[in-house]
Write a protein that holds these residues in place. Structure first.
Motif, PDB file in Angstrom:
ATOM      1  N   THR A   1       0.898  -1.220  -0.126  1.00  0.00           N
ATOM      2  CA  THR A   1      -0.240  -0.214  -0.047  1.00  0.00           C
ATOM      3  C   THR A   1       0.874   1.198   0.191  1.00  0.00           C
ATOM      4  O   THR A   1       0.306   2.320   0.001  1.00  0.00           O
ATOM      5  N   ILE A   2       2.158   1.036   0.076  1.00  0.00           N
ATOM      6  CA  ILE A   2       3.083   2.410  -0.001  1.00  0.00           C
ATOM      7  C   ILE A   2       3.054   2.906  -1.662  1.00  0.00           C
ATOM      8  O   ILE A   2       3.116   2.294  -2.418  1.00  0.00           O
ATOM      9  N   PRO A   3       2.863   4.174  -1.853  1.00  0.00           N
ATOM     10  CA  PRO A   3       3.057   4.805  -3.039  1.00  0.00           C
ATOM     11  C   PRO A   3       4.270   5.040  -3.602  1.00  0.00           C
ATOM     12  O   PRO A   3       5.228   5.260  -2.756  1.00  0.00           O
ATOM     13  N   VAL A   4       4.431   4.503  -4.536  1.00  0.00           N
ATOM     14  CA  VAL A   4       5.838   4.453  -5.269  1.00  0.00           C
ATOM     15  C   VAL A   4       5.679   5.428  -6.818  1.00  0.00           C
ATOM     16  O   VAL A   4       4.318   5.386  -7.248  1.00  0.00           O
ATOM     17  N   TRP A   5       6.911   5.591  -7.317  1.00  0.00           N
ATOM     18  CA  TRP A   5       6.836   6.151  -8.636  1.00  0.00           C
ATOM     19  C   TRP A   5       6.990   4.952  -9.536  1.00  0.00           C
ATOM     20  O   TRP A   5       7.950   4.149  -9.303  1.00  0.00           O
ATOM     21  N   SER A   6       6.140   4.627 -10.575  1.00  0.00           N
ATOM     22  CA  SER A   6       6.313   3.803 -11.450  1.00  0.00           C
ATOM     23  C   SER A   6       6.904   4.598 -12.718  1.00  0.00           C
ATOM     24  O   SER A   6       6.920   5.610 -13.002  1.00  0.00           O
ATOM     25  N   THR A   7       7.276   3.928 -13.757  1.00  0.00           N
ATOM     26  CA  THR A   7       7.623   4.445 -15.053  1.00  0.00           C
ATOM     27  C   THR A   7       6.380   5.212 -15.739  1.00  0.00           C
ATOM     28  O   THR A   7       6.909   6.135 -16.020  1.00  0.00           O
ATOM     29  N   LEU A   8       5.373   4.573 -15.845  1.00  0.00           N
ATOM     30  CA  LEU A   8       4.230   5.187 -16.447  1.00  0.00           C
ATOM     31  C   LEU A   8       3.087   4.552 -16.075  1.00  0.00           C
ATOM     32  O   LEU A   8       2.945   3.279 -16.190  1.00  0.00           O
ATOM     33  N   ASN A   9       1.969   5.418 -15.623  1.00  0.00           N
ATOM     34  CA  ASN A   9       0.650   4.726 -15.255  1.00  0.00           C
ATOM     35  C   ASN A   9      -0.446   4.768 -16.550  1.00  0.00           C
ATOM     36  O   ASN A   9      -0.745   5.758 -16.603  1.00  0.00           O
ATOM     37  N   ILE A  10      -0.312   3.536 -17.193  1.00  0.00           N
ATOM     38  CA  ILE A  10      -0.734   3.616 -18.601  1.00  0.00           C
ATOM     39  C   ILE A  10      -2.315   3.095 -17.995  1.00  0.00           C
ATOM     40  O   ILE A  10      -3.039   3.025 -19.117  1.00  0.00           O
ATOM     41  N   ASN A  11      -2.753   3.187 -16.866  1.00  0.00           N
ATOM     42  CA  ASN A  11      -3.946   2.826 -16.632  1.00  0.00           C
ATOM     43  C   ASN A  11      -4.933   3.902 -16.706  1.00  0.00           C
ATOM     44  O   ASN A  11      -5.443   4.471 -15.453  1.00  0.00           O
TER      45      ASN A  11
END
Length: 82
Positions: A16-26
């Protein structure tokens, strides 16, 4: 790295920890419809795509593995080497 919840309690679930992903394509289909109708701008959609996401959306599972079998001690206390 965050070690506590905003209210000061411990983190129970690492997913449940917020992280940076490469790109939120959803991208939400409603957002696409709003973009096509002119209700939102391209920048607003882009901001949502480059926002933080929950760790559970990026990884399959979490686990902690102890890789070093050797435990360094000094005066009967553990020593952390960084």
């Amino acid at each position: 790295m965050t070690t506590r919840q905003p209210d000061g309690s411990r983190i129970d679930d690492l997913t449940t920890i917020p992280v940076w992903s490469t790109l939120n394509i959803n991208v939400d289909p409603t957002s696409v419809a709003e973009l096509l109708s002119g209700a939102v701008s391209q920048q607003e959609i882009a901001d949502k795509m480059f926002n933080t996401t929950l760790m559970s959306n990026v990884i399959d599972s979490t686990g902690i593995v102890w890789k070093d079998r050797k435990s360094t001690r000094l005066n009967s206390s553990h020593v952390l080497i960084s």
